[in-house]
Design a protein around this motif. Sequence first.
Motif, short mmCIF file in Angstrom:
data_model
loop_
_atom_site.label_atom_id
_atom_site.label_comp_id
_atom_site.label_asym_id
_atom_site.label_seq_id
_atom_site.Cartn_x
_atom_site.Cartn_y
_atom_site.Cartn_z
N ILE A 218 -46.43 -9.68 -19.47
CA ILE A 218 -46.68 -8.52 -20.34
C ILE A 218 -47.18 -7.33 -19.52
O ILE A 218 -46.70 -6.20 -19.67
N VAL A 219 -48.11 -7.59 -18.61
CA VAL A 219 -48.68 -6.51 -17.80
C VAL A 219 -47.64 -5.97 -16.80
O VAL A 219 -47.55 -4.76 -16.57
N ALA A 220 -46.81 -6.87 -16.25
CA ALA A 220 -45.75 -6.43 -15.34
C ALA A 220 -44.76 -5.53 -16.08
O ALA A 220 -44.32 -4.50 -15.56
N LYS A 221 -44.44 -5.91 -17.31
CA LYS A 221 -43.52 -5.10 -18.12
C LYS A 221 -44.15 -3.75 -18.46
O LYS A 221 -43.48 -2.72 -18.44
N HIS A 222 -45.45 -3.76 -18.76
CA HIS A 222 -46.20 -2.53 -19.02
C HIS A 222 -46.09 -1.59 -17.83
O HIS A 222 -45.98 -0.37 -17.98
N GLY A 223 -46.08 -2.19 -16.62
CA GLY A 223 -45.97 -1.40 -15.38
C GLY A 223 -44.53 -1.16 -14.96
O GLY A 223 -44.27 -0.72 -13.85
N ASN A 224 -43.57 -1.49 -15.85
CA ASN A 224 -42.16 -1.22 -15.61
C ASN A 224 -41.59 -2.00 -14.43
O ASN A 224 -40.72 -1.51 -13.70
N MET A 225 -42.07 -3.22 -14.23
CA MET A 225 -41.54 -4.07 -13.17
C MET A 225 -40.41 -4.93 -13.75
O MET A 225 -40.35 -5.16 -14.96
N LYS A 226 -39.53 -5.41 -12.86
CA LYS A 226 -38.49 -6.37 -13.27
C LYS A 226 -39.06 -7.77 -13.07
O LYS A 226 -39.60 -8.07 -11.99
N ILE A 227 -38.92 -8.61 -14.08
CA ILE A 227 -39.58 -9.93 -14.05
C ILE A 227 -38.54 -11.03 -14.15
O ILE A 227 -37.61 -10.97 -14.95
N LEU A 228 -38.76 -12.07 -13.32
CA LEU A 228 -37.98 -13.30 -13.44
C LEU A 228 -38.98 -14.43 -13.63
O LEU A 228 -39.92 -14.55 -12.84
N GLY A 229 -38.82 -15.22 -14.68
CA GLY A 229 -39.72 -16.34 -14.94
C GLY A 229 -39.00 -17.66 -14.73
O GLY A 229 -37.89 -17.85 -15.23
N ILE A 230 -39.61 -18.56 -13.95
CA ILE A 230 -39.03 -19.89 -13.73
C ILE A 230 -40.10 -20.95 -14.02
O ILE A 230 -41.19 -20.92 -13.46
N SER A 231 -39.75 -21.87 -14.91
CA SER A 231 -40.65 -22.99 -15.24
C SER A 231 -40.14 -24.26 -14.59
O SER A 231 -38.94 -24.54 -14.63
N CYS A 232 -41.08 -25.01 -14.03
CA CYS A 232 -40.76 -26.37 -13.58
C CYS A 232 -41.24 -27.29 -14.70
O CYS A 232 -42.44 -27.34 -15.01
N LEU A 233 -40.30 -27.97 -15.35
CA LEU A 233 -40.65 -28.84 -16.48
C LEU A 233 -41.14 -30.17 -15.92
O LEU A 233 -40.35 -30.96 -15.40
N THR A 234 -42.44 -30.39 -15.98
CA THR A 234 -43.02 -31.55 -15.30
C THR A 234 -43.18 -32.76 -16.21
O THR A 234 -43.37 -33.87 -15.74
N ASN A 235 -43.10 -32.55 -17.52
CA ASN A 235 -43.31 -33.66 -18.46
C ASN A 235 -42.71 -33.27 -19.80
O ASN A 235 -42.45 -32.10 -20.06
N MET A 236 -42.49 -34.26 -20.64
CA MET A 236 -42.11 -33.97 -22.02
C MET A 236 -43.41 -33.66 -22.76
O MET A 236 -44.42 -34.35 -22.56
N ALA A 237 -43.41 -32.62 -23.58
CA ALA A 237 -44.63 -32.24 -24.29
C ALA A 237 -45.09 -33.38 -25.20
O ALA A 237 -44.31 -34.27 -25.56
N CYS A 238 -46.35 -33.34 -25.56
CA CYS A 238 -47.01 -34.43 -26.28
C CYS A 238 -46.26 -34.85 -27.55
O CYS A 238 -45.82 -34.00 -28.32
#
Length: 272
Positions: A218-238
């Motif tokens: 959110i803050v990066a977008k507020h500052g007009n940055m380009k964002i790439l998000g990568i998640s490492c899925l480490t487990n199945m959620a509860c």
Amino acid sequence: MHNIQDIIEARDFILSKTDQSPKVGLILGSGLGNLADEIENPTSIPYSEIPHFAKSSAIGHANELVIGTLNGKTVAAMKGRFHYYEGFSLDEVTFPVRVMKALGIENLIVTNACGAVNTSFAPGDLMLITDHINLVASNPLIGPNNDELGTRFPDLSEVYSKELRNIALEVAKKQNISLQQGVYAWWSGPTYETPAEVRMIRTLGADAVGMSTVPEAIVAKHGNMKILGISCLTNMACGILDQPLNHEEVIEVAGQVNTKFVGLIKGLLEAM
């Protein structure tokens, strides 16, 4: 609340330690910090030395800023981040993003280790974040707005850059990595979600759930940055599998995925 003077002090301190000008920012999540070990000609600055930076204690986070070269690009990598669940304000959690922007960084790659909510995903998968859901009932931009940093009401119709996502998909294809895509839900933690909460999160349309990333994005977008998000899925959620969750497992799976993850980020930097 941090002001522009605090941002400038932190930026100037960092610049006094290195003559490199980073162009890409990296925020490295739990168990993914050793990508920073691949950085050439590194300058490592402990967070504790940087003016106005918070002091993190999360397990699996080294707490230093590493500036150097990775695959031909000058990067500033946060080896470890600050979490809302540690008791930091969202202002403290996101302050490093403001400093990265002040350093001249326009592209931010944010990574995390998190739980898969989408039952067609599996532990060890990497997921490109296409969008997010904020389930924390707070926002890092609450409070007075400084127009020099960004607009009062930022548009979040494309937080995670489509352009950078397309590059990531191309790189993954070349490297023969299957890359999932999905919506990331931000949960405050530090408790993992209950099975009922995970059912709710799935109903709301999220594919993964974790305890970070959204405030920084959110803050990066507020500052007009380009964002790439990568998640490492480490487990199945509860509740998806009938087994308890623990942080050691999260760190372990993130470590196993590391080669794939490091290859993807390096390829990305080359292609950017």
